[in-house]
Design a protein around this motif. Structure first.
Motif, PDB file in Angstrom:
ATOM      1  N   SER A   1       0.853  -1.187   0.000  1.00 27.02           N
ATOM      2  CA  SER A   1       0.000   0.000   0.000  1.00 27.02           C
ATOM      3  C   SER A   1       0.889   1.236   0.000  1.00 27.02           C
ATOM      4  O   SER A   1       1.987   1.233   0.557  1.00 27.02           O
ATOM      5  N   SER A   2       0.395   2.301  -0.644  1.00 25.10           N
ATOM      6  CA  SER A   2       1.171   3.524  -0.789  1.00 25.10           C
ATOM      7  C   SER A   2       0.352   4.717  -0.339  1.00 25.10           C
ATOM      8  O   SER A   2      -0.885   4.742  -0.470  1.00 25.10           O
ATOM      9  N   GLU A   3       1.049   5.714   0.164  1.00 31.12           N
ATOM     10  CA  GLU A   3       0.398   6.961   0.517  1.00 31.12           C
ATOM     11  C   GLU A   3      -0.047   7.745  -0.713  1.00 31.12           C
ATOM     12  O   GLU A   3      -0.813   8.707  -0.594  1.00 31.12           O
ATOM     13  N   LYS A   4       0.461   7.368  -1.887  1.00 31.95           N
ATOM     14  CA  LYS A   4       0.090   8.063  -3.123  1.00 31.95           C
ATOM     15  C   LYS A   4      -1.251   7.586  -3.684  1.00 31.95           C
ATOM     16  O   LYS A   4      -1.661   8.037  -4.747  1.00 31.95           O
ATOM     17  N   GLY A   5      -1.905   6.633  -3.016  1.00 30.72           N
ATOM     18  CA  GLY A   5      -3.248   6.254  -3.428  1.00 30.72           C
ATOM     19  C   GLY A   5      -3.347   5.001  -4.259  1.00 30.72           C
ATOM     20  O   GLY A   5      -4.233   4.902  -5.111  1.00 30.72           O
ATOM     21  N   TRP A   6      -2.498   4.011  -4.049  1.00 27.80           N
ATOM     22  CA  TRP A   6      -2.634   2.744  -4.754  1.00 27.80           C
ATOM     23  C   TRP A   6      -2.327   1.583  -3.830  1.00 27.80           C
ATOM     24  O   TRP A   6      -1.609   1.730  -2.823  1.00 27.80           O
ATOM     25  N   ASN A   7      -2.885   0.429  -4.141  1.00 26.86           N
ATOM     26  CA  ASN A   7      -2.660  -0.809  -3.400  1.00 26.86           C
ATOM     27  C   ASN A   7      -2.376  -1.925  -4.396  1.00 26.86           C
ATOM     28  O   ASN A   7      -3.054  -2.023  -5.438  1.00 26.86           O
ATOM     29  N   LEU A   8      -1.401  -2.746  -4.072  1.00 29.37           N
ATOM     30  CA  LEU A   8      -1.017  -3.870  -4.922  1.00 29.37           C
ATOM     31  C   LEU A   8      -1.120  -5.146  -4.114  1.00 29.37           C
ATOM     32  O   LEU A   8      -0.631  -5.206  -2.984  1.00 29.37           O
ATOM     33  N   ARG A   9      -1.764  -6.143  -4.684  1.00 23.13           N
ATOM     34  CA  ARG A   9      -1.856  -7.436  -4.006  1.00 23.13           C
ATOM     35  C   ARG A   9      -1.706  -8.545  -5.039  1.00 23.13           C
ATOM     36  O   ARG A   9      -2.174  -8.429  -6.173  1.00 23.13           O
ATOM     37  N   GLN A  10      -1.061  -9.578  -4.633  1.00 19.69           N
ATOM     38  CA  GLN A  10      -0.838 -10.702  -5.539  1.00 19.69           C
ATOM     39  C   GLN A  10      -0.660 -11.982  -4.749  1.00 19.69           C
ATOM     40  O   GLN A  10      -0.220 -11.980  -3.597  1.00 19.69           O
ATOM     41  N   GLU A  11      -1.030 -13.064  -5.377  1.00 16.45           N
ATOM     42  CA  GLU A  11      -0.778 -14.404  -4.839  1.00 16.45           C
ATOM     43  C   GLU A  11      -0.183 -15.227  -5.961  1.00 16.45           C
ATOM     44  O   GLU A  11      -0.814 -15.425  -7.002  1.00 16.45           O
ATOM     45  N   ILE A  12       1.047 -15.682  -5.758  1.00 13.30           N
ATOM     46  CA  ILE A  12       1.793 -16.367  -6.803  1.00 13.30           C
ATOM     47  C   ILE A  12       2.105 -17.790  -6.359  1.00 13.30           C
ATOM     48  O   ILE A  12       2.622 -18.018  -5.261  1.00 13.30           O
ATOM     49  N   THR A  13       1.761 -18.736  -7.222  1.00 14.58           N
ATOM     50  CA  THR A  13       2.131 -20.133  -7.050  1.00 14.58           C
ATOM     51  C   THR A  13       3.009 -20.532  -8.222  1.00 14.58           C
ATOM     52  O   THR A  13       2.613 -20.345  -9.378  1.00 14.58           O
ATOM     53  N   LEU A  14       4.179 -21.065  -7.953  1.00 10.60           N
ATOM     54  CA  LEU A  14       5.132 -21.404  -9.003  1.00 10.60           C
ATOM     55  C   LEU A  14       5.004 -22.868  -9.388  1.00 10.60           C
ATOM     56  O   LEU A  14       5.024 -23.760  -8.526  1.00 10.60           O
TER      57      LEU A  14
ATOM     58  N   MET B   1       6.519 -21.491 -14.466  1.00 12.17           N
ATOM     59  CA  MET B   1       5.214 -20.941 -14.827  1.00 12.17           C
ATOM     60  C   MET B   1       4.559 -20.365 -13.578  1.00 12.17           C
ATOM     61  O   MET B   1       4.076 -21.119 -12.725  1.00 12.17           O
ATOM     62  N   PRO B   2       4.538 -19.035 -13.424  1.00 11.59           N
ATOM     63  CA  PRO B   2       3.844 -18.437 -12.273  1.00 11.59           C
ATOM     64  C   PRO B   2       2.331 -18.524 -12.459  1.00 11.59           C
ATOM     65  O   PRO B   2       1.793 -18.115 -13.482  1.00 11.59           O
ATOM     66  N   LEU B   3       1.666 -19.089 -11.470  1.00 14.67           N
ATOM     67  CA  LEU B   3       0.214 -19.182 -11.472  1.00 14.67           C
ATOM     68  C   LEU B   3      -0.336 -18.228 -10.422  1.00 14.67           C
ATOM     69  O   LEU B   3       0.287 -17.985  -9.402  1.00 14.67           O
ATOM     70  N   GLY B   4      -1.503 -17.713 -10.665  1.00 16.25           N
ATOM     71  CA  GLY B   4      -2.085 -16.756  -9.730  1.00 16.25           C
ATOM     72  C   GLY B   4      -2.278 -15.413 -10.386  1.00 16.25           C
ATOM     73  O   GLY B   4      -1.961 -15.205 -11.565  1.00 16.25           O
ATOM     74  N   SER B   5      -2.809 -14.479  -9.629  1.00 22.50           N
ATOM     75  CA  SER B   5      -3.204 -13.192 -10.173  1.00 22.50           C
ATOM     76  C   SER B   5      -2.543 -12.053  -9.413  1.00 22.50           C
ATOM     77  O   SER B   5      -2.202 -12.189  -8.231  1.00 22.50           O
ATOM     78  N   ILE B   6      -2.352 -10.940 -10.113  1.00 19.74           N
ATOM     79  CA  ILE B   6      -1.853  -9.689  -9.526  1.00 19.74           C
ATOM     80  C   ILE B   6      -2.920  -8.634  -9.731  1.00 19.74           C
ATOM     81  O   ILE B   6      -3.475  -8.513 -10.834  1.00 19.74           O
ATOM     82  N   GLN B   7      -3.206  -7.877  -8.690  1.00 24.58           N
ATOM     83  CA  GLN B   7      -4.233  -6.852  -8.762  1.00 24.58           C
ATOM     84  C   GLN B   7      -3.681  -5.535  -8.241  1.00 24.58           C
ATOM     85  O   GLN B   7      -2.903  -5.515  -7.293  1.00 24.58           O
TER      86      GLN B   7
END
Length: 791
Positions: free
Chosen positions: A483-496, A508-514
């Motif tokens: 999370s950033s003070e500039k107004g964005w949030n990043l979340r991801q779950e990665i399964t290799l 092959m990375p499986l999972g999503s980044i948002q």
């Protein structure tokens, strides 16, 4: 053949002959008849086809000519047409290259003269502004004359070869004459041919003398002109340096002027004089910051709020761009206001922050036979192969995930964008930037232990902080939240998911980044591409990224399709190339992205699109007419001596630096990883085995507790039978051959993540671990009692 536009070509414009042209992988090179005339290169299957069937033509005025080896060369006009050609000998190839270059120069000059026919020098004495154009025309005329002389030399050379061969044959026949009666006739033939040869040789000598005389006379003029150009360049460089110094001085003076003087402490004075002074300073800052945009306004997406600029560019820039410009103006104004306000939170940046380390111990030179370990692991999951630390780098997979934030500034800029399409460009560039750290990183990161965490607190330096946790061990999965003070949030779950194929290793990375933005509520999601490590057995290891990424804005329906081109030995394109198109929900393209994942990315605004010619696979290609490309991201240079420090970036060098107050499960506290960083690899291997055995013991104990808590007796018996089977348990933990066919989906880790919880995202429809809070509060209070003992 003649050119319809003036000036008419010289007599030596045509050149023709046989060349071998590459057709396809089945037929290879095929012999074709090529004709060069008036700046056009055409080819036919045979000479008889010249009157009715032309197989292809390429305009040399816009073509690029490249030499590959002694006999091969390539002619391309930017992608639509490419000829791979091969001559019969190096001499023949050089003749073609010379003819092509001369024809290209003439075609370019004729095209320029045709386009600028109304700007020729008048008969009256030229002014200072016209003298340069006249000089250019004089140079072009001289070049045409020299080219004509060269063609004369070539013609004389062919005649000398022809007559010389005939003279040689006559002399051979003369030696074989036995009858005295034929002597007179043969002598007459020899005399005639010798005379022709002498005449041709004299013509050749005279042509050479004329060419040399002309070249010498023009050489002196060209040397003087070149010296004048060099002097002008030096003066321009000196002037530019002075302007840069003055600009730097003015910028510093302006920054100092933004601090309110003591006289402004009186509110009355501030009301009287504060407004105009601040407005002037803001205008000056806009002029400095957007100088390039004012110089080339149509090439920028975000523009300053200058009314003249919008009137000038309103005809070719959409309303979205105008809105973006207004938004950027407000952002710049707010930043200047904050800089001039003593009570602003940004004054915290003036406080000294922690000095991070810039070096780690050099990597030891340990020899290890990779094939002796990997030969029995072909086709298996990499995470199940017990690997010594010799193949690792002293970082955990959780820390590698955190390295995705190295170019967090792209998300900071994206958070300021008013246009969702422009914001998509920054998000797409951020997805590409995460691969830039992998180009030389052939070492494998440590597999995190179940429950292991890593925090990256850069709140004071960069305005963001992130947390990673290993939420599953079989299959290995890590959750990440930033999370950033500039107004964005990043979340991801990665399964290799990884497979060793013998020559190469696929990951092959499986999972999503948002990525979520607070101001606009835009919600982006995407997935990672496949990473391939080549030359596992023989040769130097190298890494390639390949695949396609769709970055989707679930709120607006905007989409960016990125394509990572795999490396190919036969491809003549730029290695590690990435291309992408940003389109709205209706499929209309607005931006084009291009670059490489290891160096930089550029983006350009699409002004018009049309369907082009059919490609090699029969698909119709779309042609985008774009504005000038602008750089949106560039890779940071590696620190000095990075080749001895696992090719770590400046951020990676700080990730394993000890910090106070982190959780007991943090990667920095992992002993085997720290020992490896210090160069004590033997001790690190022993410590790694101890931690892995401890993790197996903890897992078996957790499974026994789950069996005891089971409500069904039959279920308990089933679980006991599984847990009592050492072959299954050992196979699951150590990755031995007995693990083949073992279905881990029916035997989960029975582990509940400490800082993350598994939720269904209603926007993207995906299920992933989301940060549930509490970590940073626990850190402030020092409440780590609930953390497990991993190390």
């Amino acid at each position: 053949m003649s050119e319809p536009k003036p000036p008419t070509p010289t007599p030596g414009d045509m050149y023709k002959g046989w060349l071998f042209k590459w057709t396809n992988y089945i037929k290879g090179y095929q012999r074709r008849w090529f004709v060069l005339s008036n700046g056009l290169l055409s080819y036919y299957r045979t000479q008889a086809e010249m009157g009715h069937t032309c197989r292809g033509t390429i305009n040399l005025a816009t073509a690029n000519i490249a030499v590959e080896d002694s006999c091969n060369f390539v002619i391309s006009n930017g992608g639509a047409q490419t000829y791979h050609l091969k001559a019969s000998s190096e001499v023949e190839r050089q003749r073609w290259i010379t003819a092509l270059e001369l024809a290209k120069a003439k075609a370019v000059h004729m095209q320029a003269e045709s386009d600028d026919s109304g700007d020729d020098c008048p008969a009256a004495p030229p002014t200072s502004g016209q003298s340069g154009g006249c000089r250019n025309l004089e140079i072009q005329s001289t070049l045409r004359t020299l080219g004509s002389k060269v063609e004369d030399l070539n013609t004389c050379n062919d005649l000398i070869v022809k007559h010389g061969s005939a003279l040689q044959r006559s002399l051979s026949e003369l030696e074989g004459i036995r009858v005295v009666g034929d002597m007179g006739e043969k002598m007459r033939q020899v005399t005639e041919r010798a005379t022709l040869f002498r005449i041709t040789s004299n013509a050749m000598i005279n042509a050479c003398r004329d060419f040399l005389s002309l070249a010498q006379s023009q050489s002196k003029r060209w040397q003087k002109a070149l010296q004048v150009e060099r002097d002008q360049r030096i003066r321009l460089e000196e002037t530019l340096e002075q302007l840069a110094k003055q600009h730097n001085h003015l910028e510093r003076a302006f920054r100092g002027a933004t601090v309110l003087p003591p006289s402004f402490s009186n509110p009355a004075l501030a009301n009287k004089g504060g407004g105009p002074v601040k407005g002037d300073a803001s205008d000056e800052d806009d002029d400095n910051e957007f100088f390039d945009a004012m110089e080339d306004p149509a090439a920028f997406i975000t523009v300053p709020a200058d009314p003249k600029y919008h009137r000038r560019s309103g005809s070719n820039i959409s309303g979205i761009s105008s809105e973006t410009g207004m938004d950027d103006q407000s952002v710049n104004f707010d930043e200047q206001s904050l800089a001039s306000n003593p009570e602003s939170p940004q004054t915290l940046e003036l406080e000294p922050v922690r000095q991070r380390r810039t070096r780690i111990p050099d990597k030891p030179n340990y020899y290890l036979n990779l094939w002796s370990i990997m030969k029995n692991c072909i086709g298996k999951e990499l995470s199940k192969i017990p690997m010594p630390v010799n193949f690792n780098e002293p970082l955990s997979m959780l820390q590698r995930l955190s390295e995705d934030l190295e170019y967090y500034e792209l998300l900071d800029k994206a958070a300021k964008c008013q246009s969702s399409l422009e914001q998509m460009c920054y998000v797409a560039a951020f997805t590409v930037s995460s691969y830039s750290t992998t180009v030389h990183r052939t070492g494998k990161p440590f597999n995190p232990l179940l429950g292991e965490t890593f925090e990256l607190d850069r709140l004071k330096e960069c305005g963001y902080r992130s947390l990673c946790e290993q939420v599953s061990h079989h299959p290995p999965a890590a959750a990440h939240h930033a999370s950033s003070e500039k107004g964005w949030n990043l979340r991801q779950e990665i399964t290799l998911a990884s497979k060793f194929r013998g020559k190469y290793l696929s990951i092959m990375p499986l999972g999503s980044i948002q990525c979520l933005f607070d101001k606009s509520d835009n919600h982006y999601s995407w997935k990672k591409v496949t990473t391939t490590v080549h030359n596992i057995i023989v040769g130097k290891l190298w890494i390639d990224q390949s695949g396609e990424i769709d970055v989707v804005n679930h709120k607006t329906g905007d989409r960016c399709h990125l394509k990572f081109a795999p490396y190919s030995y036969f491809s003549r394109d730029v290695p590690r190339k990435v291309t992408g198109v940003v389109a709205d929900k209706d499929g209309k393209a607005h931006y084009v992205l291009s670059g490489t994942w290891d160096e930089k990315m550029e983006f350009s605004r699409i002004m018009q699109s049309s369907k082009g010619e059919n490609g090699t696979e029969g698909k119709q290609r779309t042609v985008y007419q774009t504005l000038k490309a602008k750089e949106i991201w560039r890779k940071n240079p590696l620190p000095e001596g990075a080749e001895n420090m696992y090719f770590f970036s400046s951020l990676a060098l700080t990730l394993n630096e000890p910090e106070e107050g982190v959780a007991p499960t943090d990667c920095r506290r992992r002993p085997d990883q720290k020992l490896m960083e210090d160069g004590r690899w033997d001790e690190a291997n022993a410590e790694k085995q101890r931690l892995e055995e401890k993790q197996r013991t903890v897992r078996r104990e957790r499974e026994r507790e789950a069996v005891k808590a089971a409500s069904s007796p039959e279920e308990a018996v089933t679980e006991d039978s599984i847990n009592d089977s050492p072959s299954k348990t050992d196979a699951r933990e150590t990755g031995t051959d007995a693990n083949e066919g073992f279905d881990e989906s029916t035997h989960p880790d029975n582990y509940t993540a400490m800082w993350f919880e598994k939720l269904d995202d209603p926007v993207s429809g995906e299920t992933l671990h989301v940060y549930k809070g509490g970590y940073w509060e626990a850190k402030e209070q020092g409440g780590w009692d609930m953390c497990p003992d991993l190390f």
